[in-house]
Design a protein around this motif. Structure first.
Motif, mmCIF file in Angstrom:
data_model
loop_
_atom_site.group_PDB
_atom_site.id
_atom_site.type_symbol
_atom_site.label_atom_id
_atom_site.label_comp_id
_atom_site.label_asym_id
_atom_site.label_seq_id
_atom_site.Cartn_x
_atom_site.Cartn_y
_atom_site.Cartn_z
ATOM 1 N N THR A 54 1.601 -26.159 -12.890
ATOM 2 C CA THR A 54 0.398 -27.000 -12.999
ATOM 3 C C THR A 54 0.282 -27.867 -11.752
ATOM 4 O O THR A 54 1.290 -28.240 -11.141
ATOM 5 N N ARG A 55 -0.972 -28.179 -11.396
ATOM 6 C CA ARG A 55 -1.232 -29.009 -10.211
ATOM 7 C C ARG A 55 -1.947 -30.271 -10.668
ATOM 8 O O ARG A 55 -2.861 -30.201 -11.516
ATOM 9 N N HIS A 56 -1.530 -31.406 -10.088
ATOM 10 C CA HIS A 56 -2.025 -32.699 -10.549
ATOM 11 C C HIS A 56 -2.431 -33.573 -9.363
ATOM 12 O O HIS A 56 -1.812 -33.525 -8.301
ATOM 13 N N ARG A 110 -4.603 -33.288 -14.433
ATOM 14 C CA ARG A 110 -4.361 -31.884 -14.110
ATOM 15 C C ARG A 110 -5.563 -31.287 -13.370
ATOM 16 O O ARG A 110 -6.713 -31.464 -13.790
ATOM 17 N N ILE A 111 -5.266 -30.547 -12.303
ATOM 18 C CA ILE A 111 -6.307 -29.846 -11.544
ATOM 19 C C ILE A 111 -6.419 -28.402 -12.009
ATOM 20 O O ILE A 111 -7.513 -27.883 -12.246
ATOM 21 N N SER A 112 -5.273 -27.733 -12.140
ATOM 22 C CA SER A 112 -5.285 -26.315 -12.513
ATOM 23 C C SER A 112 -3.969 -25.971 -13.190
ATOM 24 O O SER A 112 -3.007 -26.744 -13.150
ATOM 25 N N VAL A 113 -3.943 -24.783 -13.813
ATOM 26 C CA VAL A 113 -2.736 -24.315 -14.474
ATOM 27 C C VAL A 113 -2.575 -22.821 -14.225
ATOM 28 O O VAL A 113 -3.547 -22.067 -14.209
ATOM 29 N N GLN A 114 -1.347 -22.418 -14.006
ATOM 30 C CA GLN A 114 -0.997 -21.005 -13.887
ATOM 31 C C GLN A 114 -0.030 -20.698 -15.025
ATOM 32 O O GLN A 114 1.111 -21.146 -15.027
ATOM 33 N N LYS A 140 -5.952 -29.547 -2.343
ATOM 34 C CA LYS A 140 -6.553 -28.277 -2.722
ATOM 35 C C LYS A 140 -5.451 -27.250 -3.005
ATOM 36 O O LYS A 140 -4.579 -27.039 -2.167
ATOM 37 N N PRO A 141 -5.506 -26.578 -4.171
ATOM 38 C CA PRO A 141 -4.510 -25.548 -4.487
ATOM 39 C C PRO A 141 -4.598 -24.375 -3.510
ATOM 40 O O PRO A 141 -5.668 -24.049 -3.007
ATOM 41 N N ASP A 167 1.415 -27.696 -22.188
ATOM 42 C CA ASP A 167 0.120 -27.637 -22.866
ATOM 43 C C ASP A 167 0.112 -28.311 -24.229
ATOM 44 O O ASP A 167 -0.912 -28.310 -24.922
#
Length: 1019
Positions: A536-538, A521-525, A606-607, A480
């Motif tokens: 993170t998903r990219h 970046r698509i999402s973050v946990q 898709k996550p 981040d």
């Protein structure tokens, strides 16, 4: 131990924390005026004493003055004043809480709902503006009493505080009263020049130190009437709802009511280097260390990650930072060795002067001399006894050392501090920010069975390829930290851990901005207590990339394969998992913070809940708080110099052990480490023993650091404390010499410290000790020279008076002698170059005098030789011209001046003679000074004005030969005595010892009692 010595009463009980509480007036029953260290200029300490002091036994009223630094205590006449003083000392140490300070119950034990109810505040809306104004008026501004820098007037006044200077001023006053205007003017000129040199040197250092910068939060995000407002820190009040996020400095002590992945660095308070994860859960136990109060945030701490809201529970001087500052203000700064020596020397000279003057008056009375004539003779003795050159030589010696160190990047606040460095036998180092930079950096990356040192990757200058590049890129994506371009280059805004990963990638040639652009970046946990990893998903061209970093065991459990250093992917077998776990433990044992890194490429964009399984293990990343350059070499030099090194840290014992081994605290030997929990159960005697033998103390608080420093001092050691933060403040002030790291240390540490190393490393410490030892030796040489020459004048005056001379020397002749053959040669001795092996010699004992008692006999013998030779020359003249002839006085005067000037060469060494092959470096400055002084003395014999001023007359060739012989024979005699080995300097050594387990048996306790007794009895 707090100072208390009321006449007729026993001393108050000693404590492990030194406080200055000195009775000024106790003659009226039921009333006592006390001088309190730290009270002057501190309204917070005044308020604390007035509120908390009323609870002392028998006290009816207590009134303080922050202008004079005193308190007036009114109490029942039958009450024990010792007990009242002990109560005030405990109050200042924070062991007793003043009524309005009392946190009942402890804030961390209360639930958020309970606190909101207690402070009558809305968790969402905060206080109203009107209510906040009322509370500000009641509680006062949220400010800490700043440690005021020394003013110009204070620095100037300090130049006149030594006893030798006071004696000179007294001699000038006597000269004026007896009509000796010229003598008085000469003395005052010497005193004035001494003050100018000292003032200029110290004020220059003070200006440089104050210009090093300041810190501290100036605004805070406060919720008022439901709106987040930027509020000046001084206007934050108890009950305010504050909002904090990454990069903020906490404005006040507060209890968290909301936290999202919040982590805070409390190194400035606790000394613990790693950021602390925070939460809102209530802690049931009241006795919890500061660093373990995970639901609290404290003034001055830095938010390193996440965000949160908190309710302010303490502001200003009642915050934890305020308590430490109060302890700093109440801690007594020890007197320096040279201050003690000059005071003792001045006292001895004072008694010698009185005795000599009494002898003159007695002899004059027996011979029927007039009162004025006896007064003038007594004045001659007084002028001879007071070494006019002593203050100037000491000040010049210090100033030369200060200037030498300034060029090395070491700033000395007070001149005397440079001499204290010579006596240092124990150096206590804070860890975080002192031995280390206080900034985490990547040290090692392990892929498969191959380890990469990140510094080697940087130095190679080639971009990393294959698995190493893949790992660094994954660390950049699962991150981040923001990269911001500024005029000075890139700035990283993020937690220390994530920022150091980005820094390692940038230094290794990874284009982070381009990388993040390619893999949006698509999402973050985020990492949580339930899942100790970040994912993170990219977006990729053919699906989705999942990047993960976190706790190695947690990440490893989610992996089914690994990448080897050659890029081959293979299945993770049980043996390989065990090998990775073993590598993880090995890295952790070296005080590295270890992360596991993994990634996964999927065709789906898709996550899903299961996409963080069956990952590919990339490797381990080991991070550490990087050591300052040259620390290990510094430890070796200190050990060689006989200095025992100790690390004081807020970190865990395992971390302390790992860092201690890396820096070589015990020269490669086994470390003895004492934990804070062990300190709490120790008696004062056991702590003395532990402090003597330990190399590290772990998880220590600021007050425990102070205890350790005091224990070492009780064991007879001179202690240097090297630190950089607020938590080091009390120990910095209590130590014999406090040292701060200039550029990185907080302003509180710089304002307290005696020495500031204005550089990134600690490399200036060894030169500082070397210069301190050289300065001490040079002062010792100058003192020996000045004392022996002044004694020769006294002995000659007394001898001349005894045989019937009216006055062997006039006061003006004595002043001429002191200026020509005292001040200037003394300054020449102050410019002696360092001895080549000065850092391979042992430091002095804590109680070791700069001039030992047995040396006074040797100096008296030297004085007798010089005075006897000059008197012999004078008697030769008396046989030709009479006792009171100007020619007789000229021969006596000339012989003594020559003898004293040549004696400066003798004073360069106690053991090495001019008849031996010289091994010491030459002192060209002294040679020029002696040559110039000889020329001035010779010219004075031919100038009528100077002859009239000094009361001397021309002499014949034969007289000149006798005069010269009377001056040179003492020099040759003393050099011959040295060549026979009659002079020898013996130094006591406080040896470094091995690191045994902390002893507890009766024999060792008996040793501790003996050490403490010796320390108390030492002069």
């Amino acid at each position: 131990m707090h100072t208390f010595a009321e006449p007729g009463k026993s001393k108050a009980p000693s404590t492990s924390i030194s406080l200055s509480i000195v009775p000024i007036h106790t003659s009226v029953p039921g009333r006592a005026r006390l001088k309190i260290g730290g009270l002057q200029g501190s309204s917070a300490v005044k308020d604390l004493l007035e509120r908390g002091g009323r609870a002392a036994p028998g006290v009816s009223r207590i009134t303080g003055s922050d202008l004079t630094g005193t308190v007036l205590v009114e109490f029942e006449a039958a009450s024990d004043l010792d007990a009242i003083v002990e109560h005030l000392a405990a109050l200042l140490r924070g062991e007793i809480v003043a009524p309005s300070d009392a946190p009942h119950p402890e804030w961390h034990t209360l639930s958020p709902g309970r606190l909101i109810s207690m402070f009558e505040v809305s968790a969402d809306g905060g206080l109203s503006r009107a209510n906040a104004r009322q509370r500000l008026a009641s509680s006062g501004p949220n400010l800490l009493d700043s440690i005021q820098p020394r003013s110009s007037a204070t620095i100037l006044a300090g130049q006149f505080e030594s006893l030798p200077v006071a004696m000179l001023l007294g001699a000038a006053a006597v000269s004026l009263l007896t009509g000796g205007v010229l003598e008085a003017a000469a003395i005052l000129a010497v005193v004035g020049l001494n003050a100018v040199i000292g003032y200029q040197t110290e004020s220059r250092a003070e200006r440089t130190i104050q210009g090093l910068g300041a810190g501290g939060p100036r605004t805070a995000q406060v919720i008022r009437e439901g709106v987040a407002t930027t509020t000046p820190v001084q206007q934050v009040v108890p009950g305010d709802i504050i909002s904090v996020q990454r990069g903020d400095v906490v404005p006040a002590d507060a209890r968290l009511i909301n936290a999202q992945a919040l982590s805070v660095s409390e190194a400035m308070l606790t000394g613990e280097s790693a950021p602390i994860a925070k939460n809102i859960r209530t802690i049931r136990k009241s006795k919890v260390p500061l660093g373990a109060r995970s639901n609290m945030i404290y003034r001055g701490a830095i938010v390193t990650g996440g965000s949160g809201r908190a309710i302010v529970v303490a502001t200003g001087s009642v915050t934890q930072a305020g308590r430490i500052q109060r302890l700093v203000g109440a801690t007594l700064t020890p007197e320096t060795p040279i201050q003690r020596e000059l005071t003792n020397l001045g006292r001895r000279l004072g008694w010698l002067t009185l005795g000599a003057c009494a002898f003159i008056m007695l002899v004059g009375g027996l011979r029927g001399l007039g009162l004025l004539q006896m007064a003038r003779s007594a004045l001659s003795v007084a002028v001879a006894a007071v070494p006019e050159g002593l203050p100037m030589v000491a000040t010049t010696t210090f100033a030369l050392g200060v200037e030498r160190l300034r060029r090395e990047g070491v700033l000395i606040r007070k001149l005397e501090a440079i001499e204290t460095l010579a006596a240092v036998r124990v150096a206590c180092f804070d860890k975080t920010g002192t031995l280390t930079f206080g900034r985490i950096s990547v040290e090692t990356i392990r892929i498969g069975d191959k380890a990469y040192r990140i510094n080697d990757v940087r130095r190679s200058g080639t971009d990393p390829e294959g698995p190493l590049r893949s790992l660094l890129e994954t660390c950049c994506l699962c991150n981040d930290t923001e990269i911001v371009g500024t005029d000075k280059g890139l700035r990283l805004n993020g937690s220390p851990t994530e920022s150091c990963l980005i820094e390692a990638a940038l230094d290794s040639g990874v284009d982070v901005a381009s990388l993040r652009g390619r893999f949006a970046r698509i999402s973050v946990q985020q990492r949580s207590e339930a899942s100790r990893l970040m994912a993170t998903r990219h977006v990729t061209e053919d699906g989705m990339l999942i990047a993960i970093k976190g706790s190695p065991d947690e990440v490893l459990r989610r992996c089914g394969a690994e990448i080897l250093p050659d890029g081959i992917q293979r299945e993770l077998t049980p043996d390989r998992r065990a090998a990775i776990e073993k590598a993880n433990l090995a890295m952790a044992s070296r005080a590295l913070r270890v992360l596991g890194v993994a990634r996964k490429q999927t065709k789906s964009s898709k996550p899903s809940a299961g996409d963080t399984r069956n990952l590919v293990w990339l490797g381990l990343v080991g991070m550490a708080d990087r050591l300052r350059p040259g620390v290990s070499r510094l430890m070796g030099r200190l050990h060689e110099a006989g200095v025992h090194t100790i690390m004081l840290t807020g970190d865990q014992k395992a971390t302390a052990a790992a860092v201690g081994e890396r820096v070589g605290l015990n020269g490669g030997g086994r470390l003895a480490i004492v934990d804070s929990t062990e300190i709490e159960g120790m008696s004062s005697e056991e702590l003395v023993l532990s402090a003597r033998h330990a190399q590290a103390f772990s998880r220590v608080s600021p007050s425990q650091k102070l205890q350790i420093v005091r224990s070492l001092q009780e064991a007879g050691a001179r202690v240097a404390m090297i630190g950089d933060g607020v938590n080091d403040g009390p120990a910095l002030k209590a130590a014999d010499v406090g040292i701060a790291i200039g550029q990185d240390s907080m302003s509180a540490a710089r304002e307290i410290a005696d020495v500031i190393i204005d550089a990134d490393g600690l490399g200036g410490l060894a030169p500082a000790i070397e210069t301190g030892r050289t300065t001490r030796r040079n002062i010792r040489k100058a003192l020996r020279y000045l004392i022996s020459t002044n004694l020769s004048e006294i002995l000659l005056v007394l001898a001349g008076t005894s045989i019937g001379m009216r006055a062997p020397f006039t006061p003006m002749q004595l002043l001429w002698i002191n200026l020509i053959s005292d001040v200037l040669p003394g300054i020449g001795l102050a410019m002696e170059p360092p001895e080549p092996d000065i850092l391979r010699q042992a430091p002095k004992e804590g109680g070791s005098e700069i001039l030992k008692g047995r040396e006074l006999g040797s100096l008296t013998a030297q004085a007798a030789i010089m005075g006897g030779a000059a008197m012999t020359a004078g008697l030769f003249g008396a046989s030709r011209y009479g006792l009171d002839s100007p020619r007789t006085r000229t021969m006596t005067f000339g012989s003594l001046v020559v003898a004293q000037l040549l004696h400066a060469f003798t004073s360069r060494s106690d053991t090495e003679s001019i008849f031996e092959r010289a091994s010491r470096p030459p002192n060209h400055a002294l040679s020029w000074i002696i040559g110039g002084s000889m020329a001035v003395q010779t010219a004075g014999l031919f100038l009528p004005f100077v002859r009239r001023l000094l009361g001397i007359a021309p002499i014949s060739g034969m007289d000149a030969v006798v005069t010269l012989a009377g001056g040179t024979l003492p020099f040759l005699a003393m050099e011959w005595m040295k060549s026979r080995g009659d002079g020898h300097e013996s130094d006591l050594v406080w040896a470094r010892r091995a690191a045994p387990d902390v002893p507890r048996d009766k024999a060792m306790l008996a040793e501790a009692r003996r050490l403490q007794s010796t320390s108390r009895d030492a002069p």
